[in-house]
Each structure stands twice: as structure tokens, then as C-alpha cells.
Design an enzyme around this catalytic site. Structure first.
Site, PDB file in Angstrom:
ATOM      1  N   ASP A   1     -21.963 -59.052 -10.530  1.00  0.00           N
ATOM      2  CA  ASP A   1     -21.116 -59.076 -11.728  1.00  0.00           C
ATOM      3  C   ASP A   1     -20.890 -60.495 -12.218  1.00  0.00           C
ATOM      4  O   ASP A   1     -19.902 -60.776 -12.896  1.00  0.00           O
ATOM      5  CB  ASP A   1     -19.780 -58.389 -11.446  1.00  0.00           C
ATOM      6  CG  ASP A   1     -18.979 -59.085 -10.354  1.00  0.00           C
ATOM      7  OD1 ASP A   1     -19.596 -59.578  -9.397  1.00  0.00           O
ATOM      8  OD2 ASP A   1     -17.741 -59.139 -10.454  1.00  0.00           O
ATOM      9  N   GLU A   2     -21.800 -61.401 -11.889  1.00  0.00           N
ATOM     10  CA  GLU A   2     -21.691 -62.794 -12.308  1.00  0.00           C
ATOM     11  C   GLU A   2     -22.601 -63.070 -13.508  1.00  0.00           C
ATOM     12  O   GLU A   2     -23.794 -62.753 -13.485  1.00  0.00           O
ATOM     13  CB  GLU A   2     -22.053 -63.733 -11.161  1.00  0.00           C
ATOM     14  CG  GLU A   2     -21.063 -63.695 -10.005  1.00  0.00           C
ATOM     15  CD  GLU A   2     -21.427 -64.640  -8.899  1.00  0.00           C
ATOM     16  OE1 GLU A   2     -20.527 -64.998  -8.112  1.00  0.00           O
ATOM     17  OE2 GLU A   2     -22.599 -65.033  -8.805  1.00  0.00           O
TER      18      GLU A   2
END
Length: 361
Positions: A219-220
Site C-alpha cells: 500500500d505504498e
């Protein structure tokens, strides 16, 4: 006559079996014979193509024409064993298709080329596969955003530009979705993927075409703001992202407002490697997350120092057991009703050889 007919039949069968277009250039009268397959490969009927070399050369893509002419000239001069070149050529619809041309010159006793024959193969299918493989190697399969490799390359090129023109600043944003693991664990990875795709689309809406947004992993996300005047420009973009991300998202029939933590860094001349900029933006993002998430944090050097201190502390902690640095403190639990000891807490304290007693926090 029989042998000539058999030879012609063999030639015709070989030409049709190869599925390549054939050409034969008589350099004495400067005419080229183009086979029906050569013409149909470009969408032309037999009578629509003449015998001039210009019928071939004028259709070559402007960016490729010089390469074809140079390769052809080198072979005609005798500097190469054969002519071979991949290039784009315009078809009857005005589009360009990739082809591979090969040829071999016939020379007289003095070595001068007086004719050259060759073939033209359609490379469109192969080029399409190559383009898809190249795209897949540099883009995230889920969100279709540039991946880490492509982002780092663009960041590297952008750094070089600013090193040549120091007043031309840019910024890097490092973004992480708060509590993303909770979504994956409670609603499933398919829903988590849905949120990642939604996040990618919303990020693109907040940026200019010249900016780059990349999914690094999980989720970066990382963002390269191609041009900024100062840090306030980057903060405004981050605020715009925060507002966009807070819009309600429907995840598996659950309405959810997504929060993100964003680290911000502006280029300065102390940076020589792109990974150093990304590292510091990441550090600022973790600071934003530590402060409660759903906020922006601009990097300063004290964050890097603090991160190094924590890293060293973790390394020291691993050696603490071996070195017998742990102490046990006993704390009585006293009943306020009668003043008697009703229990004991055993508390571990770390007696660091250089820093003394390390508080639990």
C-alpha cells in the site's frame, strides 16, 4: 523450358510459403519489383504500387529513414555481408507497421553491386508482444501505475536535470494507506486490491500530466512532483490528496473514509542518489504515521538522526540478553483499604552500558 518452369514454380512456392514480401532492385535502370505479398502486407492492391524505389523509401517512418538508407548504402558499398534492418513503414491506412527487410547484392567482376534482392517480413505481432513485456516490466500489474524501477529511473533523470539547473526544483511524496492491513484482514485481499486501484485513480486526479505516481509495493505509493517553487507547493498537493482520499469509498458494501500518511521532501544539493531522497520521504511518512496518521510531514534531518538512533537501539537490544543487561524491579501493589501488600509487579528494566537505564517508552 521445363527446367525454367520448374525453377519458377519452386521460387513461387517458396515465396508463398515464407509469407514474406519479396523485392528485386535492378540498379541499372533503378527499378524495383515488389511482390504481391509485399504490397498486400501494407494493405495495397497489386496495381497501386509502381516500380520506383520511392514507393518503398517514401513510406519509411521519418525517424527510421536515415537508418535504412545508411544500412542499405553500407551493403551496396560492400562493407557488410548483407542488408538487414528493422523499421516502421506506412500502410494504406496511414498507420505505421514494423517490418524486417533483408537483402543481398549481386556484384560484377569489379565488386560493384548491380542488383539486390531481398524480403520484407511483418514484425507487428512480435513488436506488440515486446511492447507488452516492456510495459509489464515497468508497471504495476494491479494499478497499471509505474513500478519502483520506472519511478527510480525518472527520479534519477529528474535529479540530473536539477543538478544542471539548480533553480529548477522538484519534490517527492511518499504515501502509505493507514490501517490497510485491517482492511485486508477483515474484508479480504480482493477488497484490499479494490482500495489500491481506487487510490491509484484518485492520486492521478490530483496530479499534473508531467508528474509521476508509482505504486512501490503493498500500500505504498510514491509521487514525483516534476516542478515546485518551494515546499508550500508540495504541501498543497499533499493536502489535495488528503481531501480526495477522505471521500467515501464503498468496499464490499462497507462505506469507508480512507486516511493516508504522506512524507514530503524537496530536492537539495546534498542528494546524489535517488534512493536517498526516497528513503528520507519514507522516513517523513513514518513520522506522520507515528503522529496519528491522516496527515502530512515534511522531512527534516533530525528525523534521519532519530531513525539511526532507533536502529542502533534495536541492534543493542539484541545483544542485551547475551550481555545480561536486563534488570528486574519488583514493585509492590498496596491495598488502599488496609495498607497491606496485596501483590507484586515484576518490571524489566534495561541497563544500557553507555546510556544507563533506558525508559520503557
Amino acid at each position: 523450358e521445363k527446367k525454367l518452369r520448374e525453377s519458377e514454380e519452386r521460387y513461387d512456392l517458396a515465396a508463398r510459403g515464407a509469407n514474406d514480401g519479396l523485392w528485386y532492385w535492378n540498379m541499372k535502370n533503378n527499378e524495383i519489383y515488389y511482390s504481391p505479398r509485399w504490397k498486400s502486407m501494407l494493405g495495397f492492391k497489386d496495381e497501386e504500387i509502381g516500380s520506383s524505389p520511392d514507393e518503398w523509401l517514401k513510406r519509411i517512418h521519418p525517424s527510421d529513414k536515415r537508418l535504412v538508407q545508411e544500412n542499405l548504402a553500407e551493403h551496396i558499398k560492400g562493407n557488410t555481408p548483407h542488408f538487414e534492418c528493422e523499421y516502421r513503414i506506412q500502410d494504406a491506412n496511414g498507420s505505421y507497421v514494423w517490418v524486417l527487410s533483408r537483402g543481398l547484392a549481386v556484384r560484377d567482376s569489379k565488386g560493384k553491386a548491380y542488383r539486390i534482392a531481398g524480403s520484407q517480413a511483418d514484425l507487428s505481432a512480435r513488436k506488440l508482444i515486446e511492447e507488452r513485456l516492456a510495459y509489464g516490466a515497468l508497471h504495476d500489474g494491479l494499478t497499471r501505475l509505474p513500478n519502483r524501477e520506472l519511478f527510480m529511473d525518472r527520479l534519477k533523470q529528474r535529479m540530473k536535470r536539477t543538478q544542471r539547473h539548480p533553480d529548477n526544483l522538484f519534490a517527492v511524496l511518499f504515501l502509505d494507506i493507514d490501517r490497510f492491513k485491517v482492511i485486508n484482514d477483515s474484508l479480504g485481499h480482493a477488497v484490499g486490491d479494490q482500495l489500491l486501484i481506487t487510490t491509484a485513480k484518485r492520486l492521478l486526479l490530483c496530479l499534473r500530466p508531467e508528474d509521476t505516481v508509482s505504486r512501490l509495493s503493498g500500500d505504498e505509493f510514491a509521487i514525483l512532483l516534476n516542478e515546485v517553487q518551494d515546499v508550500s507547493d508540495a504541501i498543497r498537493v499533499a493536502d489535495r490528496i488528503q481531501a480526495k482520499m477522505r471521500e467515501t469509498t464503498v468496499l464490499s458494501s462497507v462505506n469507508r473514509n480512507t486516511a493516508v500518511s504522506i512524507g514530503i521532501i524537496i530536492y537539495n544539493d546534498t542528494y546524489t542518489q535517488p534512493q536517498d531522497m526516497l528513503r528520507d520521504a519514507d522516513t517523513a511518512m513514518y513520522r506522520a504515521k507515528a503522529l496519528g496518521g491522516g496527515r502530512n510531514q515534511v522531512f527534516d534531518t533530525s528525523m534521519h538522526t532519530q531513525a539511526l538512533i532507533l536502529l542502533q537501539l534495536e541492534a543493542d537490544m539484541k545483544r542485551a540478553v547475551k550481555n545480561k543487561e536486563w534488570l528486574v524491579y519488583y514493585q509492590p501493589i498496596i491495598s488502599l483499604a488496609d495498607g497491606k501488600v496485596s501483590g507484586i509487579e515484576a518490571l524489566v528494566r534495561w541497563n544500557h552500558p553507555e546510556l544507563g537505564i533506558i525508559p520503557p517508552l
